[in-house]
Structures are given as structure tokens and as C-alpha cells.
Enzyme design. Structure first.
Site, mmCIF file in Angstrom:
data_model
loop_
_atom_site.group_PDB
_atom_site.id
_atom_site.type_symbol
_atom_site.label_atom_id
_atom_site.label_comp_id
_atom_site.label_asym_id
_atom_site.label_seq_id
_atom_site.Cartn_x
_atom_site.Cartn_y
_atom_site.Cartn_z
ATOM 1 N NE ARG A 184 -120.644 19.620 58.444
ATOM 2 C CZ ARG A 184 -119.497 20.245 58.717
ATOM 3 N NH1 ARG A 184 -119.493 21.452 59.235
ATOM 4 N NH2 ARG A 184 -118.350 19.674 58.415
ATOM 5 C CB SER A 232 -120.537 13.460 56.910
ATOM 6 O OG SER A 232 -119.242 13.878 56.572
ATOM 7 C CD GLU A 302 -123.327 16.436 57.404
ATOM 8 O OE1 GLU A 302 -122.911 17.531 57.081
ATOM 9 O OE2 GLU A 302 -123.732 15.609 56.570
HETATM 10 N N1 EPU Z 1 -110.944 8.017 59.996
HETATM 11 C C1 EPU Z 1 -110.789 6.673 60.238
HETATM 12 N N2 EPU Z 1 -111.508 5.792 59.491
HETATM 13 C C2 EPU Z 1 -112.362 6.190 58.504
HETATM 14 C C3 EPU Z 1 -112.518 7.564 58.264
HETATM 15 C C4 EPU Z 1 -111.800 8.479 59.019
HETATM 16 O O1 EPU Z 1 -110.040 6.285 61.121
HETATM 17 O O2 EPU Z 1 -112.963 5.319 57.862
HETATM 18 C C5 EPU Z 1 -110.138 8.979 60.762
HETATM 19 C C6 EPU Z 1 -109.148 9.712 59.860
HETATM 20 O O3 EPU Z 1 -107.950 8.978 59.721
HETATM 21 C C7 EPU Z 1 -108.928 11.012 60.607
HETATM 22 C C8 EPU Z 1 -110.271 11.255 61.285
HETATM 23 O O4 EPU Z 1 -110.958 9.997 61.296
HETATM 24 O O5 EPU Z 1 -107.936 10.851 61.586
HETATM 25 C C9 EPU Z 1 -111.105 12.324 60.586
HETATM 26 O O6 EPU Z 1 -111.369 11.941 59.242
HETATM 27 P P1 EPU Z 1 -111.444 13.009 58.047
HETATM 28 O O7 EPU Z 1 -110.176 13.795 58.003
HETATM 29 O O8 EPU Z 1 -111.863 12.288 56.839
HETATM 30 O O9 EPU Z 1 -112.528 14.045 58.511
HETATM 31 P P2 EPU Z 1 -114.029 13.835 59.029
HETATM 32 O O10 EPU Z 1 -114.114 14.472 60.369
HETATM 33 O O11 EPU Z 1 -114.427 12.403 58.900
HETATM 34 C C10 EPU Z 1 -114.944 16.079 58.114
HETATM 35 C C11 EPU Z 1 -116.260 16.477 57.507
HETATM 36 C C12 EPU Z 1 -116.235 16.211 55.988
HETATM 37 C C13 EPU Z 1 -115.055 16.943 55.360
HETATM 38 C C14 EPU Z 1 -113.770 16.453 56.038
HETATM 39 C C15 EPU Z 1 -112.505 17.131 55.497
HETATM 40 C C16 EPU Z 1 -117.947 16.060 59.249
HETATM 41 C C17 EPU Z 1 -119.037 15.162 59.736
HETATM 42 N N3 EPU Z 1 -117.328 15.690 58.110
HETATM 43 O O12 EPU Z 1 -114.836 14.667 57.966
HETATM 44 O O13 EPU Z 1 -117.428 16.730 55.444
HETATM 45 O O14 EPU Z 1 -115.008 16.700 53.957
HETATM 46 O O15 EPU Z 1 -113.849 16.736 57.458
HETATM 47 O O16 EPU Z 1 -112.330 18.379 56.064
HETATM 48 O O17 EPU Z 1 -117.681 17.074 59.894
HETATM 49 C C18 EPU Z 1 -119.635 16.297 54.728
HETATM 50 O O18 EPU Z 1 -119.950 17.213 55.516
HETATM 51 O O19 EPU Z 1 -120.486 15.644 54.081
HETATM 52 C C19 EPU Z 1 -118.231 15.953 54.640
HETATM 53 C C20 EPU Z 1 -117.795 14.981 53.871
#
Ligand code: EPU
Length: 309
Positions: A184, A232, A302
Site C-alpha cells: 500500500r 479498508s 490505509e
Molecule cells: N475477518 C474477520 N472479521 C471481519 C473481517 C475479516 O474475522 O470483520 C477475517 C476474515 O475471516 C479473514 C481475514 O480476516 O480470515 C482477512 O479478511 P479478508 O479476506 O476480508 O481480507 P483483508 O485482509 O481484510 C484485504 C485487503 C482488501 C481486499 C481483500 C481481498 C487490506 C488492508 N485489505 O482485506 O482491500 O479487498 O484483502 O483480497 O490489505 C482495500 O484495500 O480497501 C481493500 C478492501
């Protein structure tokens, strides 16, 4: 009727902008230009449609000592309630064009929205960027942030970036050896990105379109896509998922004013309708404090904050 003259803009600058850009909007509410639907006014808002127009806008601002900020899709931005002083630019016209180049390359303006670019490429049998379909921002904003998902980042696909050199008022071409991308972040921060050459992979159109649909569906299932949000809020801390930490801390649904921690994905903040930037900042501080005290983890933003505190 003319809008009242903003106090912070030099009169000569205001006159020159009105003459060169008849569509310029003074005291433009930036809530109209962010997916959060939050943000106070810009002193002046201009949409350059050509490189010549962008160059003129930059030259006029620099000649009069007026600050310039380019916003992309406004999909990663919290704009403060007091707004942004100086000139806000949003790239339109030729900056929203895409062209195919030999060797699975796409030449795209910085104002093209990423989902459009990915769908355009998919229709022509060019893949490799499907996972980014959930990133709603423009190519320019995505490059500056090195937007990405767990499957990949935009920086991995870039073969060339074009930036407007503010001093020389000419477009420079940066090659991969000039570019630094990390989680990022990039060394394009603060530069005026106008376009890029993206390298994709030739594949079967139907396979690519199906993968795009799968990524869209998984996003619909896990993110509050139909609310006013900026994706995010925080970066994932090394080795951890911030969404999981916020949920474990019991903060899903936390509400301050018109903003709340999304019950769907805890790393999203939703504007329930009338949220102020200060409501969102209240949530940011509450979440940071609780995550610090519960887990000893310091959260980094972010989303970007723009405006006068
Ligand atoms: N999780 C929870 N509770 C929640 C949300 C997530 O327990 O309320 C857990 C999920 O179950 C999963 C883990 O956290 O095991 C990761 O969640 P997710 O797969 O949604 O991915 P993320 O790391 O939260 C990242 C990017 C997103 C992107 C997604 C999908 C960052 C900060 N965010 O989210 O990017 O869409 O992966 O690949 O790296 C953005 O940059 O604005 C964005 C939305």
C-alpha cells in the site's frame, strides 16, 4: 450568477482559472467526489481533459502559489469537514482512455477506473489483473497507493508510468527501475501521475470474465459493497488481519455520530447517511486505542486523510 469569491484564492488566479476553465467550480463540496460522501469544500475544483489543460492548471497554480491536489475516484479518501485549500484536480477526457498495445500491454490514462480497465482487458482476452476488480479507484490513485488484494498488487503489472514534471511542465516516463512499490505504498506519492503501461497475460476471454465474476462475488459476500465507505480503514499489521482483531475486540457495529464500524467487515467504516469526517476520526481513535490496549498492536491508516485539521 457567480459564486462569492473565496478568501484564500488570489483574485488574479481566480480570474485566470475562470477564463481557462469555464467549468471550474468554486467552493465545490468534496462530499460529491468521494465514495464516503464526506468532505468539506475545495476552494476550486477543475477537471482537466487534456495534457495541455492539466499543464495549464498546474502552471497557473504554481505561478500564484496555490496548492494542487489530484484526487482519483475518491474511494480511499477521508476528506475533512473543513475541506481542502487550493485547487483540486480530477483527470477526465483523454485521461479516461485505454488503448491496447502489442505484447499484451495496455496503455491507460490515470483517470480510468480500475474495474473498467479490468473488464476492458478481459473482453480482449487479457488477464492477470482480475483480483483487482474489487478496487474501485482510478489507475492513478491505485498506483500511488499500490492498491491490491491478497492475490496481487497493481505495482506488479506496471511497465511504465507517466508523470507530469511540475517544474519542467512536461510528461516524464518512469521505467520499472525508477519505481518502488511496497504494501500500500509507492514512490509515486506526491507525483502527478497521468498514465501507465500495464502488462497483462493473453488468455481465454471466457475464463478471464469468469474469474472477474468470482472476485466480484467474493467481495459482495465479505465486504459492505453497497454502503458509503472507502474500503479498508487500516493496513493489515504484519502477520495479522486487522478485520479479525477489530471483530475480536467486540467493535463491530460501534457507532459514533453518523459513522459505524461495518457489521459485515470490521475494517470498513460506513457512513450511515450524515456522517462527518470527525465521526469517522472518532471511530479511528476508538479502534486504535482498543486494539493497542487489547493486543499491543499499533494500527496504521490505509485510507488517506485530506484537508485542514
Ligand atoms: N475477518 C474477520 N472479521 C471481519 C473481517 C475479516 O474475522 O470483520 C477475517 C476474515 O475471516 C479473514 C481475514 O480476516 O480470515 C482477512 O479478511 P479478508 O479476506 O476480508 O481480507 P483483508 O485482509 O481484510 C484485504 C485487503 C482488501 C481486499 C481483500 C481481498 C487490506 C488492508 N485489505 O482485506 O482491500 O479487498 O484483502 O483480497 O490489505 C482495500 O484495500 O480497501 C481493500 C478492501
Amino acid at each position: 450568477m457567480k459564486s462569492p469569491s473565496p478568501t484564500t484564492l488570489p483574485h488574479a488566479f481566480r480570474d485566470a482559472i475562470e477564463k481557462r476553465f469555464p467549468g471550474a467550480r468554486f467552493d465545490e463540496p468534496l462530499s460529491k467526489h468521494t465514495t464516503f460522501k464526506i468532505g468539506g469544500p475545495a476552494d476550486v475544483y477543475v477537471e482537466p481533459r487534456t495534457t495541455a489543460e492539466l499543464t495549464d492548471a498546474v502552471r497557473l497554480a504554481d505561478d500564484h502559489g496555490v496548492a494542487i491536489t489530484i484526487i482519483g475516484g475518491g474511494s480511499n479518501l477521508l476528506i475533512l469537514d473543513s475541506g481542502v485549500r487550493g485547487m483540486i484536480l480530477r483527470l477526465k477526457g483523454e485521461f479516461e482512455e485505454i488503448a491496447a498495445r502489442p505484447g499484451s500491454l495496455l496503455d491507460s490514462g490515470a483517470g480510468v477506473k480500475l474495474p473498467k480497465l479490468i473488464a476492458w482487458a478481459g473482453e480482449r482476452g487479457l488477464g492477470g489483473s482480475e483480483s483487482l476488480v474489487g478496487v474501485p479507484g482510478t489507475l492513478g490513485g491505485s498506483l500511488i497507493m499500490n492498491a491490491g488484494t491478497r492475490e496481487g498488487e497493481i505495482g506488479d503489472l506496471v511497465r511504465e508510468v507517466r508523470v507530469l514534471d511540475r517544474g519542467a511542465l512536461r510528461v516524464d516516463v518512469l521505467s520499472p527501475r525508477d519505481l518502488r512499490f511496497s504494501y500500500r505504498a509507492s514512490n509515486l506519492d506526491g507525483r502527478l501521475v497521468v498514465g501507465a503501461l500495464i502488462e497483462l497475460k493473453a488468455g481465454k476471454r471466457d475464463d478471464i470474465i469468469n474469474r472477474i465474476r468470482e472476485f466480484q462475488q467474493s467481495r459482495l459476500a465479505t465486504q459492505p459493497v453497497h454502503t458509503h465507505n472507502v474500503g479498508s480503514t487500516f493496513k493489515n499489521p504484519p502477520g495479522k488481519f486487522v478485520g479479525r482483531l477489530i471483530e475480536q475486540a467486540g467493535l463491530k457495529g460501534l457507532r459514533i455520530g453518523g459513522a459505524r464500524v461495518s457489521p459485515v467487515h470490521a475494517n470498513f467504516v460506513e457512513n450511515l447517511g450524515r456522517a462527518k469526517a470527525s465521526d469517522v476520526l472518532g471511530i479511528v481513535e476508538s479502534v486504535r486505542g482498543k486494539i493497542r490496549s487489547e493486543f499491543g498492536v499499533e494500527l496504521e491508516l490505509e485510507m488517506r486523510i485530506l484537508g485542514e485539521p
